[in-house]
Design an enzyme around this catalytic site. Structure first.
Site, PDB file in Angstrom:
ATOM      1  N   ILE A   3       0.842  -1.202   0.000  1.00 57.04           N
ATOM      2  CA  ILE A   3       0.000   0.000   0.000  1.00 57.04           C
ATOM      3  C   ILE A   3       0.875   1.249   0.000  1.00 57.04           C
ATOM      4  CG2 ILE A   3      -1.895   1.200   1.121  1.00 57.04           C
ATOM      5  CD1 ILE A   3      -2.572  -1.595   0.065  1.00 57.04           C
ATOM      6  N   ASP A   4       1.948   1.226   0.765  1.00 65.48           N
ATOM      7  CA  ASP A   4       2.885   2.354   0.752  1.00 65.48           C
ATOM      8  C   ASP A   4       3.437   2.586  -0.652  1.00 65.48           C
ATOM      9  OD1 ASP A   4       2.923   3.310   3.402  1.00 65.48           O
ATOM     10  OD2 ASP A   4       4.209   1.676   4.046  1.00 65.48           O
ATOM     11  N   TRP A   5       3.884   1.519  -1.280  1.00 68.82           N
ATOM     12  CA  TRP A   5       4.454   1.658  -2.620  1.00 68.82           C
ATOM     13  C   TRP A   5       3.392   2.122  -3.619  1.00 68.82           C
ATOM     14  CZ3 TRP A   5       8.795   1.747  -5.502  1.00 68.82           C
ATOM     15  CH2 TRP A   5      10.005   1.533  -4.833  1.00 68.82           C
TER      16      TRP A   5
ATOM     17  N   GLY B 200       2.741   5.799  -2.907  1.00 67.41           N
ATOM     18  CA  GLY B 200       3.870   6.616  -3.357  1.00 67.41           C
ATOM     19  C   GLY B 200       3.909   6.747  -4.870  1.00 67.41           C
TER      20      GLY B 200
END
Length: 396
Positions: A161-163, A166
């Site tokens: 989810i972070d990637w 981002g």
């Protein structure tokens, strides 16, 4: 390809999602100044420094400023006045205390492209909630689809989810910069992990709202499709087989010389294969165990059937395809002071892959140089360092 060579970026983010977004801009030419608190980005030491050292490359510069001091806030605001892009990942309301919110920055930097990256966005019932990747995996419904039906849900073992957030942020920043070139106007962008993850669940949401049936956990497989899961070749070597229609099933059966399965009434359609998936799994596993895994995957791939070995990280780092495509690059983990490899940018252009450099910045490594660029004298810089408002390099 260096389209952002003349673009200055002020990176007020920590963790993973924000640094991913600015690393994309940096690898495409932008000058990224990463502002860290005196103690450094909170992720510098996580996973023995591996997380930080994989998303803060491509020539980012690190400046340590104590935003709780007047001098630190002043320096940060001066950086914001002179930059093209500001990316921040504070909880809503925090940047206002520093005079670094969009309204304040755009008063003196009218065409700034400003992006706020948070867990839940700038408004709504969850706005004040802190959030990391696994919390969002849980709340978005993603985690509920992963694991076995008779066991608790499990999280994905990487910060997907972070990637994803981002990468979404980087795309929006690039789009805003293009629009600014065309119109001269700045932009404010609100991106958050929860909405990115929810968007990823779009087809499950559509399926549920259309049928009233929530998705069920299917172990290593995918609900409703069979055979579509982990199987085992000789020596119990695991691989994933993804058969999503009758055409692929026919090719599978022909490849392993089991054409009789094509006309078997239990497996004639996908619905029947799903209903009888346990029997089908047992039959196929018996057949697959006579093949070497690599040979089987190559046979299936040649027949147009999606299949691939289930690899562990030690195998991935030795993968011949990644080596042929130069997907891994040498770097350095400053936290442990050890040479490492990390993943290169997941794309190439006419000029090849962008260069990530040989290491991330040390904590506060560029504080003095950046303050000098702002016009600070040696005496002012020394006074700020002595007062704790700014800091030189510390432990990476």
């Amino acid at each position: 390809m260096q389209p952002f060579e003349e673009i200055d970026v002020l990176d007020l983010t920590q963790s993973i999602a924000g640094p991913v977004s600015t690393q994309f801009l940096s690898m495409l030419g932008a000058n990224v100044v990463k502002v860290e608190p005196p103690e450094g980005d909170t992720f510098r030491g996580l996973l023995d420094g591996a997380m930080f050292s994989s998303v803060n490359l491509a020539g980012k510069r690190s400046v340590c400023l104590d935003m709780k001091t007047d001098e630190g806030q002043t320096a940060a605001r001066e950086l914001a006045d002179q930059t093209d892009v500001v990316v921040e990942s504070f909880r809503p309301g925090v940047v206002e205390k520093f005079g670094l919110d969009y309204e304040s920055v755009s008063e003196t930097n009218e065409d700034v492209v400003y992006l706020s990256l948070t867990g839940f966005g700038q408004e709504g019932p969850y706005t004040e909630w802190p959030a990391y990747d696994p919390i969002i995996q849980s709340m978005s419904g993603l985690m509920s689809t992963i694991g076995y039906k008779d066991r608790p849900p499990v999280r994905i073992g990487a910060s997907v989810i972070d990637w994803g957030t981002g990468t979404t942020a980087a795309f929006l920043l690039a789009s805003a910069l293009l629009e600014r070139e065309q119109t001269g106007a700045g932009e404010y962008i609100d991106v958050n992990l929860f909405e990115v993850a929810t968007a990823w669940m779009g087809y499950w949401i559509a399926h549920y709202t259309g049928t009233g049936e929530p998705p069920e956990r299917s172990g290593t497989g995918f609900a409703g499709l069979a055979p579509n899961e982990v199987f085992h070749a000789a020596d119990d070597e695991p691989f994933y087989l993804s058969v999503v229609n009758d055409h692929f099933f026919e090719r599978l059966c022909e490849t392993i010389d089991r054409e009789d399965l094509i006309t078997d009434e239990r497996f004639h359609t996908n619905e029947q294969r799903w209903e009888n998936r346990t029997e089908l799994r047992e039959i196929l596993n018996d057949e697959f165990r006579i093949y070497d895994r690599q040979d089987l995957c190559e046979r299936l791939a040649s027949a147009g059937v999606p299949a691939g070995p289930l690899q562990h990280i030690d195998e991935v780092t030795e993968d011949p395809h990644l080596e042929a495509r130069n997907m891994l690059t040498d770097s350095h983990n400053l936290y442990t002071d050890t040479p490492v490899k990390t993943a290169n940018p997941p794309f190439s252009t006419t000029d090849g892959r962008p260069d990530l450099g040989d290491r991330p910045p040390a904590q506060g490594e560029h504080t003095r140089a950046v303050l000098e660029e702002l016009g600070y004298s040696d005496e002012q810089i020394e006074r700020m360092i002595e007062a704790g408002a700014a800091g030189p390099s510390d432990r990476g």
